[in-house]
Motif scaffolding. Structure first.
Motif, short mmCIF file in Angstrom:
data_model
loop_
_atom_site.label_atom_id
_atom_site.label_comp_id
_atom_site.label_asym_id
_atom_site.label_seq_id
_atom_site.Cartn_x
_atom_site.Cartn_y
_atom_site.Cartn_z
N ASN A 1 0.80 -1.22 0.00
CA ASN A 1 0.00 0.00 0.00
C ASN A 1 0.84 1.27 0.00
OD1 ASN A 1 -2.76 -0.37 -0.34
ND2 ASN A 1 -2.89 -1.34 1.67
N LEU A 2 2.09 1.17 0.41
CA LEU A 2 2.96 2.35 0.32
C LEU A 2 3.07 2.81 -1.13
CD1 LEU A 2 5.84 1.41 2.78
CD2 LEU A 2 3.96 3.03 3.15
N PHE A 3 3.21 1.86 -2.05
CA PHE A 3 3.29 2.21 -3.46
C PHE A 3 2.00 2.84 -3.95
CE2 PHE A 3 6.31 -1.32 -2.90
CZ PHE A 3 7.47 -0.67 -3.29
N VAL A 4 0.87 2.31 -3.49
CA VAL A 4 -0.43 2.87 -3.88
C VAL A 4 -0.58 4.29 -3.35
CG1 VAL A 4 -2.93 2.60 -3.69
CG2 VAL A 4 -1.49 0.58 -4.00
N LEU B 1 -8.11 1.79 -4.40
CA LEU B 1 -7.03 0.93 -4.90
C LEU B 1 -6.23 0.31 -3.75
CD1 LEU B 1 -5.43 -0.23 -7.27
CD2 LEU B 1 -4.12 1.91 -7.34
N MET B 2 -6.27 0.93 -2.58
CA MET B 2 -5.54 0.40 -1.43
C MET B 2 -6.09 -0.95 -0.97
SD MET B 2 -4.66 3.80 0.71
CE MET B 2 -3.62 2.93 1.86
N ALA B 3 -7.27 -1.31 -1.41
CA ALA B 3 -7.84 -2.62 -1.05
C ALA B 3 -7.16 -3.74 -1.83
CB ALA B 3 -9.34 -2.62 -1.33
N ASP C 1 -14.49 -2.89 -2.49
CA ASP C 1 -13.76 -1.67 -2.86
C ASP C 1 -12.91 -1.89 -4.10
OD1 ASP C 1 -14.84 0.05 -1.02
OD2 ASP C 1 -13.13 -0.01 0.35
N THR C 2 -12.28 -3.05 -4.20
CA THR C 2 -11.48 -3.36 -5.39
C THR C 2 -12.38 -3.40 -6.63
OG1 THR C 2 -9.88 -4.61 -4.09
CG2 THR C 2 -9.95 -5.07 -6.45
N TYR C 3 -13.52 -4.04 -6.50
CA TYR C 3 -14.48 -4.10 -7.61
C TYR C 3 -14.90 -2.69 -8.03
CZ TYR C 3 -18.74 -5.09 -10.22
OH TYR C 3 -19.71 -5.13 -11.18
N LYS D 1 -12.31 5.76 -8.81
CA LYS D 1 -10.86 5.88 -8.55
C LYS D 1 -10.48 7.16 -7.82
CE LYS D 1 -9.94 2.86 -12.35
NZ LYS D 1 -9.16 2.44 -13.45
N GLU D 2 -11.46 7.85 -7.26
CA GLU D 2 -11.16 9.11 -6.58
C GLU D 2 -10.25 8.87 -5.38
OE1 GLU D 2 -14.89 7.29 -5.19
OE2 GLU D 2 -14.42 8.13 -7.16
#
Length: 139
Positions: free
Chosen positions: A64-67, A77-79, A125-127, A134-135
């Motif tokens: 998640n650091l990269f996200v 996207l963090m999910a 959330d991923t879905y 993507k906000e």
């Protein structure tokens, strides 16, 4: 080209500001429970399946650091980085529970329930992210 100190500070400020706009219950869940209990796996690294559980717990966190850097904040996207490692981890914990006792067993139950609850949010959330939501929080 290396980024300047001002750009690094700006990134950290952007991420912090994004985090601060999340609902209070999310900030408490992530900051005071979800991340700390996954980091605590390091304490139990020498127990049954401890190394594997620790690696999977940290994989979900560190990716998640990269996200956060990519988005300069928090988004659905963090999910995604949680899905594979934490789903696998639940299976490992389930198989390790009969072999553990005492505080380690209690910890594994808490970790299992915590990451199960997280995944209940993470899969939808991923879905939603793949469907276009993507906000980034705070923007």
């Amino acid at each position: 080209m290396p980024s300047s100190p001002a750009q690094k500070n700006s990134l950290l400020i952007d991420i912090w500001q994004s985090f601060s706009t999340l609902p209070n219950w999310v900030k408490i869940w992530v900051g005071l429970w979800l991340a700390p209990i996954n980091m605590l796996t390091l304490y139990f690294i020498n127990n049954t399946s401890g190394l594997l559980i620790t690696c999977l717990a940290y994989a979900g966190l560190l990716l998640n650091l990269f996200v956060m850097i990519y988005n300069r904040g928090f988004s659905r996207l963090m999910a995604l980085p949680h899905l594979l490692p934490w789903t696998i981890m639940l299976g490992i914990i389930y198989s390790a529970l009969p072999l553990s006792d005492g505080i380690y067993s209690a910890f594994l139950w808490a970790l299992f329930i915590t990451n199960f609850v997280s995944l209940v949010f993470d899969y939808p959330d991923t879905y939603k992210w793949f469907k276009g939501q993507k906000e980034v929080a705070g923007r």
